[in-house]
Design a protein around this motif. Structure first.
Motif, mmCIF file in Angstrom:
data_model
loop_
_atom_site.group_PDB
_atom_site.id
_atom_site.type_symbol
_atom_site.label_atom_id
_atom_site.label_comp_id
_atom_site.label_asym_id
_atom_site.label_seq_id
_atom_site.Cartn_x
_atom_site.Cartn_y
_atom_site.Cartn_z
ATOM 1 N N ALA A 141 26.710 41.901 34.638
ATOM 2 C CA ALA A 141 28.067 41.713 35.162
ATOM 3 C C ALA A 141 28.969 41.093 34.096
ATOM 4 O O ALA A 141 30.117 41.525 33.905
ATOM 5 C CB ALA A 141 28.020 40.834 36.408
ATOM 6 N N THR A 184 32.134 43.099 32.180
ATOM 7 C CA THR A 184 33.423 42.607 32.674
ATOM 8 C C THR A 184 34.340 42.285 31.495
ATOM 9 O O THR A 184 33.912 41.628 30.542
ATOM 10 C CB THR A 184 33.223 41.350 33.546
ATOM 11 O OG1 THR A 184 32.418 41.687 34.676
ATOM 12 C CG2 THR A 184 34.556 40.799 34.019
ATOM 13 N N ILE A 244 34.118 37.608 38.393
ATOM 14 C CA ILE A 244 32.794 37.932 38.928
ATOM 15 C C ILE A 244 32.561 37.068 40.161
ATOM 16 O O ILE A 244 32.722 35.838 40.112
ATOM 17 C CB ILE A 244 31.681 37.676 37.890
ATOM 18 C CG1 ILE A 244 31.874 38.567 36.666
ATOM 19 C CG2 ILE A 244 30.309 37.922 38.511
ATOM 20 C CD1 ILE A 244 30.883 38.283 35.547
ATOM 21 N N ASP A 266 31.666 42.553 40.215
ATOM 22 C CA ASP A 266 32.516 42.369 39.032
ATOM 23 C C ASP A 266 33.666 43.369 39.060
ATOM 24 O O ASP A 266 33.633 44.342 39.814
ATOM 25 C CB ASP A 266 31.704 42.535 37.737
ATOM 26 C CG ASP A 266 31.172 43.946 37.545
ATOM 27 O OD1 ASP A 266 31.984 44.875 37.322
ATOM 28 O OD2 ASP A 266 29.936 44.145 37.619
#
Length: 342
Positions: free
Chosen positions: A249, A253, A259, A276
């Motif tokens: 994640a 991202t 997140i 995310d």
């Protein structure tokens, strides 16, 4: 030299002829036997009877030959499709629109088998491409930096930098090998894993802190909502689950992204979700994300070896849980893990 083979239609026609011929012989024998003892009265023109029976056999065999051609066409189609598969063509498909139940089921099973073979071939190609890349790159780096270390004219600073690079790449190789072995042991249930009670929410917090430098340097915001959960499972293996999911994640991202990590405890299960707003993934990647050595990032621009999520899936399965993913390109991904309460 290969012996000549009979065509299926000829064999089928011959079998029909043999059945009709034996039927005729038995019928004539019975008629002759019964008429001899005056049990039935028939004309003694046996020649006419033989001619009539022979004509019946010929007509019956001829009809069966042409009708049988259509009936066994399905088998010849299967044979032709099998030849193509043997040559590596997994795009073949036989028609399932058949009225006969058994043949319809055979066609369906054949198409299912081809689909599975195609998936295996795809996995084999991914395995070769990814493993060769993942092993070759760090090995080449180790060889290159080791060669540079042989030079007597390098500074101590460069020497230490080269040593660090060698250690980093050997660690990558070690992790890759360990993950392959662990997945294999989990798949074959050739592993004895102890379970104990531990704080699941505290474990997830520790994993989040493990990546603190990554998400703070990129100014990624975290929204954390964890119920207090004491869980019975393998603490070390489940730590790898959260490390892979949360690590991915953060990796996918963008800077200043968001997140969300939550865990809810219900009466019969625990649900953990990691959401995310990163790059997301297409449908094909979603369908194969838990396959070994599959990477949606074909350029290998991001660190990974395509084993993390495959290992996660094996660990969740070991705990009788379930993992799923939903995603949309450019809008992020959601990983959901359900663990049964012991």
């Amino acid at each position: 030299m290969e012996k000549s083979k009979l065509h299926l239609t000829i064999l089928f026609s011959f079998l029909v002829f043999l059945i009709l011929f034996l039927t005729m012989v038995c019928l004539i024998f019975i008629i002759v036997f019964l008429s001899k003892y005056n049990l039935i009265h028939v004309s003694h023109d046996y020649i006419g009877l033989i001619w009539f029976s022979s004509a019946s056999i010929f007509i019956g065999t001829t009809f069966s030959h042409f009708i049988g051609k259509k009936a066994i066409r399905f088998i010849t189609n299967i044979s032709d499709a099998t030849k193509k598969v043997a040559k590596g063509d997994f795009n073949v498909k036989v028609d399932e629109d058949i009225k006969v139940k058994e043949l319809n089921q055979m066609a369906r099973n054949f198409n299912l088998m081809i689909h599975e073979l195609a998936s295996m071939e795809m996995f084999r190609n991914d395995f070769i491409n990814n493993v060769s890349h993942e092993f070759k790159t760090p090995l080449a780096a180790v060889e290159g930096y080791a060669t540079l270390l042989q030079s007597k004219n390098i500074s101590e600073e460069k020497r230490q930098a080269y040593v660090s690079k060698i250690i980093y790449n050997t660690t990558r190789l070690s992790e890759l090998t360990e993950n392959i072995l662990l997945i294999s042991r989990l798949e074959n249930q050739n592993i004895s894993i102890s379970k104990s009670e531990f704080s699941l929410d505290e474990q997830i917090r520790q994993i989040i802190l493990l990546f603190e430098q990554d998400w703070t340097n990129r100014n990624i915001n975290l929204d954390i909502d964890l119920d207090k959960v004491d869980y019975i499972g393998n603490e070390e293996l489940l730590a790898q689950v959260w490390q892979n999911i949360i690590g991915n994640a953060i990796k996918f991202t963008p800077d200043n992204g968001l997140i969300k990590i939550s865990m809810k405890k219900y009466s019969d299960n625990i649900t953990v979700s990691v959401v995310d707003n990163g790059i997301g993934m297409d449908k094909d990647t979603q369908s194969r994300i838990f396959e070994k050595f599959y990477q949606g990032d074909k350029s290998h621009a991001l660190k990974g070896n395509g084993l993390g999520l495959a290992l996660v899936k094996q660990i969740i399965d070991f705990h009788n849980g379930n993992i799923s993913v939903s995603s949309q390109e450019g809008k992020g991904s959601t990983f959901k893990i359900d663990l049964p309460i012991n």
